[in-house]
Design a protein around this motif. Sequence first.
Motif, PDB file in Angstrom:
ATOM      1  N   ALA A  97      -2.602   7.485   8.697  1.00  0.00           N
ATOM      2  CA  ALA A  97      -3.574   6.403   8.461  1.00  0.00           C
ATOM      3  C   ALA A  97      -2.883   5.052   8.277  1.00  0.00           C
ATOM      4  N   LEU A  98      -1.758   5.044   7.569  1.00  0.00           N
ATOM      5  CA  LEU A  98      -1.082   3.759   7.351  1.00  0.00           C
ATOM      6  C   LEU A  98      -0.271   3.336   8.575  1.00  0.00           C
ATOM      7  N   PHE A  99       0.284   4.306   9.317  1.00  0.00           N
ATOM      8  CA  PHE A  99       0.959   3.982  10.576  1.00  0.00           C
ATOM      9  C   PHE A  99      -0.014   3.307  11.542  1.00  0.00           C
ATOM     10  N   SER A 100      -1.189   3.926  11.714  1.00  0.00           N
ATOM     11  CA  SER A 100      -2.152   3.404  12.695  1.00  0.00           C
ATOM     12  C   SER A 100      -2.738   2.068  12.240  1.00  0.00           C
ATOM     13  N   ALA A 101      -2.986   1.920  10.935  1.00  0.00           N
ATOM     14  CA  ALA A 101      -3.494   0.634  10.438  1.00  0.00           C
ATOM     15  C   ALA A 101      -2.439  -0.458  10.604  1.00  0.00           C
ATOM     16  N   ALA A 102      -1.167  -0.105  10.386  1.00  0.00           N
ATOM     17  CA  ALA A 102      -0.068  -1.070  10.506  1.00  0.00           C
ATOM     18  C   ALA A 102       0.021  -1.632  11.923  1.00  0.00           C
ATOM     19  N   ILE A 141       0.848  -1.199   0.000  1.00  0.00           N
ATOM     20  CA  ILE A 141       0.000   0.000   0.000  1.00  0.00           C
ATOM     21  C   ILE A 141       0.884   1.251   0.000  1.00  0.00           C
ATOM     22  N   HIS A 142       1.921   1.237   0.851  1.00  0.00           N
ATOM     23  CA  HIS A 142       2.840   2.377   0.931  1.00  0.00           C
ATOM     24  C   HIS A 142       3.538   2.619  -0.416  1.00  0.00           C
TER      25      HIS A 142
END
Length: 332
Positions: free
Chosen positions: A181-186, A84-85
Amino acid sequence: MNINAISKPHERLAAILSDEMAAVNELIRIRMASEHAPRIPEVTAHLVEAGGKRLRPMLTLAAAKLFDYAGEHHIRLAATVEFIHTATLLHDDVVDESAQRRGRPTANLLWDNKSSVLVGDYLFSRSFQLMVETGSLRVLDILANASATIAEGEVLQMTAATDLATDESVYLQVVRGKTAALFSAATEVGGVIAGATDEQVKALFDYGDALGIAFQIADDLLDYQGDSKATGKNVGDDFRERKLTLPVIKAVAQARDEERAFWGRTIEKGRQQEGDLEEALALMAKYGTLEATRADANAWAAKAKASLDLLPDHEIRTLLRGLADYVVARLN
């Protein structure tokens, strides 16, 4: 390798998670292959092999390890997060018309915009295949929501970046989209797959969210006062690219009429001339906006550390706390 001899928390984390990260990298290599379109592995390999800290997939592995997870789904999820990143980086470089990333030519420069966009789409599709393989609807929900938030944040940034009406709340919304958003989802999916309680999963989300915001605010501040050799950017790149980041937003909020006219000319209209960067820095100094931005980054880092109190006492937790300090240590 003597882990105790490593001082930076993300490097210590990488050392502790080295076996899992090797499995993630192997899975990425397998899944970015394409039998029918060799352009796909060419483009993705260029970006994936450019280095970077692999911070996001490491956060997923770390969150699972906090709860002594013994399965393999965290490997799939870490690869998902990295796909995703990478997809968003490919798309971002097209949108921003970037020529360099991590000191190397961007994929859109080496190939073309069409290849970057389509390969980014391919990686998004691959990421959803990996998510589904975990068999967890909750994980799918978290990562699908994060993907939508990232895209929404990018569109918002496109419209808000040069609009002087953009205030701190809009900036925060953009940062939550493009970075947090991607940090927290990770972190969240690592806890979910490892069977953490709802309270612990929420704490992991809060940690990733606050860490991502601190990380982006620090990046935006370093653009105006960083060491270009260390950051890989020239001081004032954001100003030249007419990006309304937090130090400027704070200055605009306090500007007098003639100062607001300066920001209107340089940021909104993009009519920049010799000496404008120096003038912008002088206005930020006048209103103390760099110091205020640093204080905001430190406050978010402190919030990230506080959220860890609900998690198990573990070596990983100590390193995650150190990571929150590290992302803002560059500023102090």
